[in-house]
Scaffold this active site. Structure first.
Site, PDB file in Angstrom:
ATOM      1  N   ALA A 104       0.912  -1.363   0.018  1.00 25.33           N
ATOM      2  CA  ALA A 104      -0.179   0.035   0.016  1.00 25.33           C
ATOM      3  C   ALA A 104       1.054   1.045  -0.034  1.00 25.33           C
ATOM      4  CB  ALA A 104      -0.746  -0.011   1.127  1.00 25.33           C
ATOM      5  N   CYS A 105       0.338   2.201  -0.726  1.00 24.82           N
ATOM      6  CA  CYS A 105       1.153   3.477  -0.719  1.00 24.82           C
ATOM      7  C   CYS A 105       0.186   4.647  -0.850  1.00 24.82           C
ATOM      8  CB  CYS A 105       1.909   3.483  -2.041  1.00 24.82           C
ATOM      9  SG  CYS A 105       0.909   3.608  -3.628  1.00 24.82           S
ATOM     10  N   ASP A 106       0.896   5.926  -0.764  1.00 21.34           N
ATOM     11  CA  ASP A 106       0.033   6.873  -0.498  1.00 21.34           C
ATOM     12  C   ASP A 106      -0.815   7.560  -2.021  1.00 21.34           C
ATOM     13  OD1 ASP A 106      -1.382   8.905   0.953  1.00 21.34           O
ATOM     14  OD2 ASP A 106       0.410  10.424   0.833  1.00 21.34           O
TER      15      ASP A 106
ATOM     16  N   GLY B  78       0.517   6.100  -5.352  1.00 22.78           N
ATOM     17  CA  GLY B  78       0.213   5.103  -6.118  1.00 22.78           C
ATOM     18  C   GLY B  78       1.240   4.860  -7.288  1.00 22.78           C
TER      19      GLY B  78
ATOM     20  N   VAL C  33      -3.816   3.376  -0.485  1.00 24.78           N
ATOM     21  CA  VAL C  33      -4.313   3.011   0.681  1.00 24.78           C
ATOM     22  C   VAL C  33      -5.666   2.987   0.856  1.00 24.78           C
ATOM     23  CG1 VAL C  33      -4.517   3.782   3.161  1.00 24.78           C
ATOM     24  CG2 VAL C  33      -2.098   3.969   1.972  1.00 24.78           C
TER      25      VAL C  33
END
Length: 102
Positions: free
Chosen positions: A15-17, A19, A46
């Site tokens: 998961a990232c902030d 993308g 996220v």
């Protein structure tokens, strides 16, 4: 703390902030490392963590948001995108079918 066995991880989500960037590279690295295993590795923001994720890995700065977005999912925070010991422990647990405390 939650314990999960590597054999029970079928979908691992990075998961990232935003993308893009380093987390995409991490997802690609994990796909290569886990290529012979039973695990699918996905990269997502996220806010878009799939309900069928068995485990989520994310930068430690996002861990609280990930836990809120995916309640009940094991979350493994890491500090550096490549070579972090937390990620190494996840890969080893999956490859060896051992328990991982998160």
């Amino acid at each position: 703390m939650v314990t999960i066995n590597g054999k029970d991880i079928h979908k691992l989500v990075v998961a990232c902030d935003a993308g893009m960037g380093s987390s995409v590279m991490l997802a690609g690295t994990l796909r290569k490392q886990l290529g012979k295993s039973h695990v699918t590795v996905e990269h997502t923001a996220v806010r878009s963590i799939p309900a069928d994720a068995d485990m989520v890995v994310c930068h430690e700065g996002l861990a609280a948001r990930v836990r809120s977005a995916a309640p009940g999912k094991p979350v493994v925070p890491f500090q550096i995108f490549l070579g972090d010991p937390a990620i190494t422990r996840v890969v080893e647990a999956i490859q060896q079918g051992t328990d991982l405390d998160v």
